[in-house]
Design an enzyme around this catalytic site. Structure first.
Site, PDB file in Angstrom:
ATOM      1  N   LEU A 176       0.820  -1.209   0.000  1.00 18.85           N
ATOM      2  CA  LEU A 176       0.000   0.000   0.000  1.00 18.85           C
ATOM      3  C   LEU A 176       0.858   1.265   0.000  1.00 18.85           C
ATOM      4  CD1 LEU A 176      -2.995  -0.942   2.318  1.00 18.85           C
ATOM      5  CD2 LEU A 176      -3.005  -0.544  -0.150  1.00 18.85           C
ATOM      6  N   TYR A 177       2.009   1.201   0.603  1.00 23.55           N
ATOM      7  CA  TYR A 177       2.936   2.339   0.536  1.00 23.55           C
ATOM      8  C   TYR A 177       3.379   2.543  -0.905  1.00 23.55           C
ATOM      9  CZ  TYR A 177       6.944   5.329   1.613  1.00 23.55           C
ATOM     10  OH  TYR A 177       7.837   6.373   1.676  1.00 23.55           O
ATOM     11  N   GLU A 178       3.731   1.454  -1.578  1.00 23.66           N
ATOM     12  CA  GLU A 178       4.150   1.544  -2.971  1.00 23.66           C
ATOM     13  C   GLU A 178       3.037   2.097  -3.857  1.00 23.66           C
ATOM     14  OE1 GLU A 178       5.399  -2.308  -4.226  1.00 23.66           O
ATOM     15  OE2 GLU A 178       6.622  -2.625  -2.432  1.00 23.66           O
TER      16      GLU A 178
END
Length: 402
Positions: free
Chosen positions: A313-315
């Site tokens: 989700l960060y990516e």
């Protein structure tokens, strides 16, 4: 045959680059040596902030005192490259005369302006033409917006006349002195490190944070000016952003291995949409020549744009932000820089391998050299894949959007 032509081309281009370097070093020396500044100072008496001429007489005198001597120094130094092809017996040594011929155009133009020839200024003094700026400071070639900053932002920076190479090498392609800079995510590890580095360069820094705890830099007793805000309340910062020269969007969140609906919502809102809203809000403050010349946005998109961060989700959210910034750059009224950072040690990434203070120092060192995509990482793959990815996305957006 091909080799001979390549040698000839290199000699010709080298002679042109050489005289440009001579001119920029002469300009730099004029600001360091008081005796030389007595001549160069005339150039700084000529223009109002809108680049209109204060006095036609002073304008003409400035060219006799500054531009003509500068061109004569270039002309004399343009002879030095002749030693290379003559001593090494390169083919077509006459090509090195391109630098001399090129310099003569500057000398003739300076004499024409000093003599008051009709329309000489309009034809030969392009970086000093008055009127609204139609572009942000250019990265490689000096345009009006870039050169305006030498007159009215910081006279000890922006020395270049045509190419920005010398400024990039010397770190004078962006002056941070006196700049009002706001950093979001200021309570975080990198935020604090950036604030310290920027303040050390003479900037007037403001901390933007979701926390109310005062932020005091190491070695200081007084806390920094603090603006408290929350994601979703970006519009409340409109009045504050009017007073900011450089906005650094550095806040973010890492939910690591979570993948539930709340984690998705939080990741995109904090990492992508909040920064995008602040970016758009800041761009509405870019009005007038001064703002176009001096205002900037730096966006921390992370190397997760091109490499795995082992946090899906960060990516995904950072890649969304990166693409939005790439798209917005096509029409942005001011400079937008990307910060493409590798894993540095922080609360979000306790296993990071780079020291945040060192990362912040490299960011600032590259920014003052006017690097628009600032990559700081230990991963060599990022350097290899970044430019093709960024150029490809930018071209795609340019072709299929309006």
């Amino acid at each position: 045959m091909i080799q001979n032509w390549l040698i000839t081309l290199s000699i010709g281009l080298g002679s042109l680059l050489w005289v440009e370097v001579v001119r920029d070093l002469y300009h730099w020396a004029a600001h360091q040596w008081p005796l030389l500044y007595r001549l160069h100072g005339w150039h700084h008496r000529v223009f109002r902030p809108d680049l209109s001429v204060i006095s036609p007489e002073i304008y003409r005198q400035a060219h006799w005192y500054n531009d003509v001597p500068e061109a004569l120094v270039m002309l004399v130094m343009s002879v030095l490259p002749w030693a290379i092809p003559l001593s090494l017996r390169f083919p077509q040594p006459w090509v090195v005369s391109l630098g001399t011929v090129y310099t003569l155009t500057f000398l003739v133009g300076a004499i024409a302006r000093g003599s008051g020839w009709p329309q000489a200024d309009e034809l030969t003094d392009l970086t000093h033409r008055p009127g609204p700026f139609n572009a942000a400071p250019a990265p490689w070639f000096v345009n009006r917006t870039y050169h305006w900053r030498h007159h009215f932002d910081d006279q000890n920076a922006y020395y270049c006349g045509t190419l920005t190479l010398v400024d990039k090498i010397m770190g004078t392609a962006l002056s941070l002195k006196g700049k009002r800079i706001a950093v979001t995510g200021a309570s975080g590890t990198l935020g604090r490190a950036l604030l310290a580095q920027l303040k050390a360069r003479g900037a007037k820094v403001t901390a933007f944070s979701s926390q109310t705890t005062p932020i005091t830099l190491p070695g200081e007793t007084e806390p920094l000016p603090l603006v408290t805000w929350q994601v979703g309340e970006e519009a409340a910062l409109a009045a504050t952003l009017q007073k900011i020269d450089i906005l650094i969007l550095n806040h973010g969140i890492n939910v690591h291995g979570q993948r539930d609906a709340q984690a998705i919502e939080q990741s995109y809102q904090v990492n992508a949409f909040s920064s995008w809203r602040l970016l758009e809000l800041f761009l509405t403050t870019v009005e007038g020549n001064k703002a176009i010349a001096t205002k900037e946005v730096w966006v921390n998109t992370s190397e997760a744009e091109v490499n795995p961060a082992f946090s899906p989700l960060y990516e995904l959210s950072k890649r969304t932000l990166g693409d939005l910034v790439t798209l917005r750059r096509l029409d942005a009224p001011c400079v937008i820089r990307k910060l493409i950072l590798g894993p540095f040690k922080s609360e979000l990434n306790p296993v990071g391998v780079m020291a945040p203070g060192w990362v912040a120092q490299q960011i600032v060192n590259l920014a003052v050299r006017d690097v628009r995509d600032i990559i700081v990482t230990i991963n060599p793959l990022t350097y290899l894949v970044w430019l093709p990815k960024e150029w490809g996305r930018s071209l795609y957006f340019r072709l299929f959007t309006r």
